[in-house]
Write an enzyme that holds these catalytic residues in place. Sequence first.
Site, PDB file in Angstrom:
ATOM      1  N   LYS A 253       0.882  -1.632   0.026  1.00  0.00           N
ATOM      2  CA  LYS A 253       0.200   0.059   0.251  1.00  0.00           C
ATOM      3  C   LYS A 253       0.909   0.958   0.436  1.00  0.00           C
ATOM      4  CE  LYS A 253      -3.922  -1.936   2.705  1.00  0.00           C
ATOM      5  NZ  LYS A 253      -4.865  -1.998   1.855  1.00  0.00           N
ATOM      6  N   ARG A 327     -10.806 -11.224   0.719  1.00  0.00           N
ATOM      7  CA  ARG A 327     -11.558 -12.395   0.233  1.00  0.00           C
ATOM      8  C   ARG A 327     -11.211 -13.751   0.016  1.00  0.00           C
ATOM      9  NH1 ARG A 327     -11.494  -8.914  -4.998  1.00  0.00           N
ATOM     10  NH2 ARG A 327     -10.999  -7.508  -3.631  1.00  0.00           N
TER      11      ARG A 327
HETATM   12  N1  BES Z   1      -8.760  -4.507   3.901  1.00  0.00           N
HETATM   13  C1  BES Z   1      -8.495  -3.808   2.412  1.00  0.00           C
HETATM   14  C2  BES Z   1      -9.754  -2.394   1.963  1.00  0.00           C
HETATM   15  C3  BES Z   1      -9.624  -1.548   2.752  1.00  0.00           C
HETATM   16  C4  BES Z   1      -9.389  -0.446   2.465  1.00  0.00           C
HETATM   17  C5  BES Z   1      -9.992  -1.171   4.112  1.00  0.00           C
HETATM   18  C6  BES Z   1      -9.515   0.959   3.200  1.00  0.00           C
HETATM   19  C7  BES Z   1     -10.695   0.187   4.793  1.00  0.00           C
HETATM   20  C8  BES Z   1     -10.318   1.336   3.895  1.00  0.00           C
HETATM   21  C9  BES Z   1      -8.111  -4.271   1.711  1.00  0.00           C
HETATM   22  O1  BES Z   1      -7.211  -5.654   2.214  1.00  0.00           O
HETATM   23  C10 BES Z   1      -7.431  -4.659   0.322  1.00  0.00           C
HETATM   24  O2  BES Z   1      -6.466  -3.831   0.093  1.00  0.00           O
HETATM   25  N2  BES Z   1      -8.698  -3.726  -0.639  1.00  0.00           N
HETATM   26  C11 BES Z   1      -7.760  -3.432  -1.823  1.00  0.00           C
HETATM   27  C12 BES Z   1      -8.585  -4.368  -3.022  1.00  0.00           C
HETATM   28  C13 BES Z   1      -8.033  -3.983  -4.187  1.00  0.00           C
HETATM   29  C14 BES Z   1      -6.753  -4.978  -4.137  1.00  0.00           C
HETATM   30  C15 BES Z   1      -8.724  -4.697  -5.163  1.00  0.00           C
HETATM   31  C16 BES Z   1      -8.356  -2.505  -2.052  1.00  0.00           C
HETATM   32  O3  BES Z   1      -9.788  -2.041  -2.169  1.00  0.00           O
HETATM   33  O4  BES Z   1      -7.673  -1.418  -3.091  1.00  0.00           O
HETATM   34 MG    MG Z   2      -5.547  -5.888   1.408  1.00  0.00          MG
END
Ligand code: BES
Ligand code: MG
Length: 474
Positions: A253, A327
């Site tokens: 991230k 997921r």
């Molecule tokens: N835990 C995150 C989602 C999330 C984002 C929670 C912001 C709370 C605040 C999840 O694991 C994630 O990183 N999702 C990605 C998915 C993408 C790579 C398809 C996302 O939402 O960016």
């Molecule tokens: Mg994630």
Amino acid sequence: MISVDNFKKCAFKIAFVYEDEDMNTLPLNIRKIFNKKYKTNIPFIEENNVPVLYVGLGERSKFSFKKIKDIVAYSIKQIEKYSIEDVSLDISTFLKEYDIRCVSEIVLGVKLGLYKFKGYNTSKKQEKYNIFFQGYESCDEESIMEEIKLGSNIAEGVILARDLVNTPANMLTPIIMAEKIADMGKVAGVTVEVFDENYIMNTCMEAFYTVGKSSGNPPRLIVLRYLQDPSSKDITALVGKGVTCDTGGYCLKPSGSMEGIKGDMGGGAAVVGAIYSLAKNKIKANVVGIIPACENRISRESFIPGDVINSMAGKTIEVLNTDAEGRLILADAVTYAIQKENATKIIDIATLTGAVVNAIGFSTAGVLTNNNEFFKEFKEAYSKSCEQYWRFPICDEHRDMIKSDIADIKNIGKSYCGTITAGLFIEQFVENTPWIHLDIAGTAWVDTPLYEYQAKGATGAGVTSMYYLFDEKE
Ligand code: BES
Ligand code: MG
Ligand code: ZN
């Protein structure tokens, strides 16, 4: 502490007034300056020397049950400005308008309004107040007390969830999370079983294991069993994402998105909170909580984009983004729920996608479901809880978006409708079980609270809605 005492003389009193209410016992100058609009107040010394804080409810027609928690939290927070311990809360205004269930909403308003994460600031001390409900002459004291107890147990469930989510990742590894949940189980009378990384591997939960092995802090599968309704064959599994730290893995991230990484177990925390409240209130229900807890990190053992992995259900998965880890672990947890816990209904709850925030913001959580009947039940439950949800559509075109060329399924779609494709990934594992998927990525955490009963940080989203699914009292 909250108790009832119609006659207790407190150092301070709070009372509520609608805009159309004539406060003719007050002097004209006070009546003139207090407009009684929603979330306004005026302190006043009454004849018998008790200071009273009058809190405006605004127009009667615009006020609703849903606002009770908010205005009570607003009013109770006002006492922090004064140096007092005993406060009486005149709840007669609400009891005149609503049935006795409003008392548990008032309790939630008080407890959540005063909530502060204890934190690690050694110089901060926690304020303690004694709050006495007054003005309940229209009801018998015992039913009020009973309702206060029920409401307190629900509030404690929400607070438990908030505390777990607010705890930093270094102080809440999967192992520590499992220990904390086991402690909760002892207090509330819930059986908690914790499975280690060897069990996870030997049970062929390869999707979960793969994410978990990215960290030196090993994963845990935490199972809470609350089976207290022998008259029903139904077992509802509440499956909550328990990623105690989500760095994104090799799909790291950006630093700006790292702030919330400790909060990625909000779904698991909500499951714990809901089951705690159900057990404390002795609700008749068969509920199994399943929390796959792990970290998503970078290490020599980490999975990388392009890997193909297996799952407990035997479906192969092409991993195209290591940050779409939720997921993966939920897929195996859902299979575990069906195969090992005989779940007849499944709710999964997770801080799953940033896309849900883009779509519907911080006030509303996303829903996907394969069963209208089950969703109708859930809708009744979340209406009682006053949380907000919105159901997303499911079409075959959406399902096509996660088809893989080299495996049964892939873990991301294109950059469109990310909330739907994430949910549909999990759908592939629920078989024919009635299923509801809750994406609380927007609602589980607030930097700027939307309501008075929230505090900056974790909200405890999902706890009350899942609780009311089983507590069906009118
Ligand atoms: N835990 C995150 C989602 C999330 C984002 C929670 C912001 C709370 C605040 C999840 O694991 C994630 O990183 N999702 C990605 C998915 C993408 C790579 C398809 C996302 O939402 O960016
Ligand atoms: Mg994630
Ligand atoms: Zn995540």
